[in-house]
Design an enzyme around this catalytic site. Structure first.
Site, PDB file in Angstrom:
ATOM      1  N   HIS A   1     -78.128  20.418  25.648  1.00  0.00           N
ATOM      2  CA  HIS A   1     -77.509  21.171  24.696  1.00  0.00           C
ATOM      3  C   HIS A   1     -78.308  22.025  23.866  1.00  0.00           C
ATOM      4  O   HIS A   1     -79.424  22.012  23.747  1.00  0.00           O
ATOM      5  CB  HIS A   1     -76.314  20.459  24.412  1.00  0.00           C
ATOM      6  CG  HIS A   1     -75.907  21.019  22.988  1.00  0.00           C
ATOM      7  ND1 HIS A   1     -74.787  20.866  23.099  1.00  0.00           N
ATOM      8  CD2 HIS A   1     -76.353  22.254  22.125  1.00  0.00           C
ATOM      9  CE1 HIS A   1     -73.687  21.708  21.919  1.00  0.00           C
ATOM     10  NE2 HIS A   1     -75.030  23.207  21.776  1.00  0.00           N
TER      11      HIS A   1
ATOM     12  N   ASN B   1     -86.993  25.318  25.056  1.00  0.00           N
ATOM     13  CA  ASN B   1     -87.215  24.582  26.447  1.00  0.00           C
ATOM     14  C   ASN B   1     -86.601  24.813  27.783  1.00  0.00           C
ATOM     15  O   ASN B   1     -85.054  23.985  26.899  1.00  0.00           O
ATOM     16  CB  ASN B   1     -87.563  23.005  26.159  1.00  0.00           C
ATOM     17  CG  ASN B   1     -89.362  22.706  25.403  1.00  0.00           C
ATOM     18  OD1 ASN B   1     -89.474  23.685  25.870  1.00  0.00           O
ATOM     19  ND2 ASN B   1     -88.698  21.776  24.558  1.00  0.00           N
TER      20      ASN B   1
ATOM     21  N   HIS C   1     -80.875  24.609  23.001  1.00  0.00           N
ATOM     22  CA  HIS C   1     -81.610  24.097  20.700  1.00  0.00           C
ATOM     23  C   HIS C   1     -83.080  24.619  21.535  1.00  0.00           C
ATOM     24  O   HIS C   1     -83.690  25.041  22.342  1.00  0.00           O
ATOM     25  CB  HIS C   1     -81.833  22.940  20.620  1.00  0.00           C
ATOM     26  CG  HIS C   1     -82.801  21.545  21.524  1.00  0.00           C
ATOM     27  ND1 HIS C   1     -81.803  21.678  22.728  1.00  0.00           N
ATOM     28  CD2 HIS C   1     -83.339  21.732  21.731  1.00  0.00           C
ATOM     29  CE1 HIS C   1     -82.518  20.960  23.307  1.00  0.00           C
ATOM     30  NE2 HIS C   1     -84.061  20.353  23.211  1.00  0.00           N
TER      31      HIS C   1
ATOM     32  N   GLY D   1     -88.821  21.450  30.098  1.00  0.00           N
ATOM     33  CA  GLY D   1     -89.142  20.108  29.588  1.00  0.00           C
ATOM     34  C   GLY D   1     -87.643  19.687  28.776  1.00  0.00           C
ATOM     35  O   GLY D   1     -88.003  18.970  28.049  1.00  0.00           O
TER      36      GLY D   1
ATOM     37  N   HIS E   1     -86.032  24.955  18.687  1.00  0.00           N
ATOM     38  CA  HIS E   1     -87.121  24.413  17.524  1.00  0.00           C
ATOM     39  C   HIS E   1     -87.582  25.599  17.123  1.00  0.00           C
ATOM     40  O   HIS E   1     -88.503  26.130  17.715  1.00  0.00           O
ATOM     41  CB  HIS E   1     -88.234  24.256  18.871  1.00  0.00           C
ATOM     42  CG  HIS E   1     -88.075  22.364  19.367  1.00  0.00           C
ATOM     43  ND1 HIS E   1     -88.070  21.425  19.116  1.00  0.00           N
ATOM     44  CD2 HIS E   1     -86.924  22.773  21.218  1.00  0.00           C
ATOM     45  CE1 HIS E   1     -87.634  20.361  20.596  1.00  0.00           C
ATOM     46  NE2 HIS E   1     -87.196  21.252  21.583  1.00  0.00           N
TER      47      HIS E   1
ATOM     48  N   HIS F   1     -70.274  24.327  22.837  1.00  0.00           N
ATOM     49  CA  HIS F   1     -71.522  24.045  24.275  1.00  0.00           C
ATOM     50  C   HIS F   1     -72.287  25.443  25.253  1.00  0.00           C
ATOM     51  O   HIS F   1     -70.861  25.176  25.786  1.00  0.00           O
ATOM     52  CB  HIS F   1     -70.899  22.442  24.990  1.00  0.00           C
ATOM     53  CG  HIS F   1     -72.096  22.098  25.829  1.00  0.00           C
ATOM     54  ND1 HIS F   1     -72.859  21.241  25.042  1.00  0.00           N
ATOM     55  CD2 HIS F   1     -72.302  22.557  27.180  1.00  0.00           C
ATOM     56  CE1 HIS F   1     -73.499  20.988  26.341  1.00  0.00           C
ATOM     57  NE2 HIS F   1     -73.767  21.485  27.393  1.00  0.00           N
TER      58      HIS F   1
ATOM     59  N   CYS G   1     -73.412  18.363  21.579  1.00  0.00           N
ATOM     60  CA  CYS G   1     -71.923  18.441  20.153  1.00  0.00           C
ATOM     61  C   CYS G   1     -71.917  17.232  19.557  1.00  0.00           C
ATOM     62  O   CYS G   1     -70.869  17.909  18.194  1.00  0.00           O
ATOM     63  CB  CYS G   1     -70.880  18.551  22.002  1.00  0.00           C
ATOM     64  SG  CYS G   1     -71.588  19.646  22.543  1.00  0.00           S
TER      65      CYS G   1
HETATM   66  P1  5GP Z   1     -85.943  19.048  23.916  1.00  0.00           P
HETATM   67  O1  5GP Z   1     -87.419  18.199  24.574  1.00  0.00           O
HETATM   68  O2  5GP Z   1     -84.775  18.664  25.435  1.00  0.00           O
HETATM   69  O3  5GP Z   1     -86.746  20.391  24.321  1.00  0.00           O
HETATM   70  O4  5GP Z   1     -85.757  19.018  23.144  1.00  0.00           O
HETATM   71  C1  5GP Z   1     -84.836  18.303  22.142  1.00  0.00           C
HETATM   72  C2  5GP Z   1     -85.513  16.873  21.042  1.00  0.00           C
HETATM   73  O5  5GP Z   1     -83.896  16.933  20.374  1.00  0.00           O
HETATM   74  C3  5GP Z   1     -86.650  15.998  20.862  1.00  0.00           C
HETATM   75  O6  5GP Z   1     -87.375  16.907  19.969  1.00  0.00           O
HETATM   76  C4  5GP Z   1     -85.678  14.861  20.347  1.00  0.00           C
HETATM   77  O7  5GP Z   1     -87.089  14.616  18.156  1.00  0.00           O
HETATM   78  C5  5GP Z   1     -84.901  15.685  19.639  1.00  0.00           C
HETATM   79  N1  5GP Z   1     -84.515  14.675  19.231  1.00  0.00           N
HETATM   80  C6  5GP Z   1     -83.161  13.638  20.423  1.00  0.00           C
HETATM   81  N2  5GP Z   1     -82.369  12.800  19.916  1.00  0.00           N
HETATM   82  C7  5GP Z   1     -81.594  13.362  18.363  1.00  0.00           C
HETATM   83  C8  5GP Z   1     -80.808  13.406  17.679  1.00  0.00           C
HETATM   84  O8  5GP Z   1     -80.320  12.067  18.044  1.00  0.00           O
HETATM   85  N3  5GP Z   1     -80.947  13.701  16.368  1.00  0.00           N
HETATM   86  C9  5GP Z   1     -82.075  14.765  16.218  1.00  0.00           C
HETATM   87  N4  5GP Z   1     -82.019  15.241  14.928  1.00  0.00           N
HETATM   88  N5  5GP Z   1     -82.789  14.898  16.904  1.00  0.00           N
HETATM   89  C10 5GP Z   1     -82.779  14.337  18.373  1.00  0.00           C
HETATM   90 ZN    ZN Z   2     -72.880  19.726  23.912  1.00  0.00          ZN
END
Ligand code: 5GP
Ligand code: ZN
Length: 116
Positions: free
Chosen positions: A97, A86, A99, A92, A101, A46, A7
């Protein structure tokens, strides 16, 4: 969500390398890329994960996917890409929030999952 990392990124309170923004979604480079192209697309509003979405969220979920090809192509993955979302402990998910990839680059990203 006052204290949510993504957020804050969507609001510009924490810096990111933005690649796209519209009224509903925000996209930026992952801070720790797993492939040459690794973009995160998030809803500006959010949403914790796909476990918490309702019918009202369908438009923003569609938008997250609808922009993926353009972002991948323009960022160096013109011949395809992979979208990963994820969710929760089993999925995982580290940042709570939602997202997507978008991963890719010049070479194939590899097998989808290691088979058990
Ligand atoms: P998840 O494991 O939740 O699917 O992926 C979280 C992703 O967020 C990870 O690939 C990690 O590298 C990325 N990430 C975590 N903190 C930050 C941040 O502060 N800035 C950016 N640009 N990416 C982040
Ligand atoms: Zn959020």
């Amino acid at each position: 969500m006052d204290n949510c990392l993504f957020c804050k990124i969507a609001r510009g309170e924490i810096p990111s390398r933005k690649v796209y923004e519209d009224d509903e979604v925000f996209a930026f480079h992952d801070i720790n890329p797993a492939r040459p192209v690794h973009i995160l697309v998030i809803p500006k509003r959010h949403i914790t994960s796909l476990a918490t979405v309702g019918d009202d969220d369908a438009p923003v979920l569609g938008r997250m996917l609808a922009v993926a090809n353009k972002l991948a192509s323009e960022s160096g993955s013109p011949d395809g890409f992979r979208v990963i979302i994820n969710n929760g402990r089993v999925g995982g998910q580290e940042v709570q929030h939602l997202h997507a990839h978008i991963v890719g680059g010049p070479e194939p990203v590899g097998p989808m999952l290691k088979r058990v």
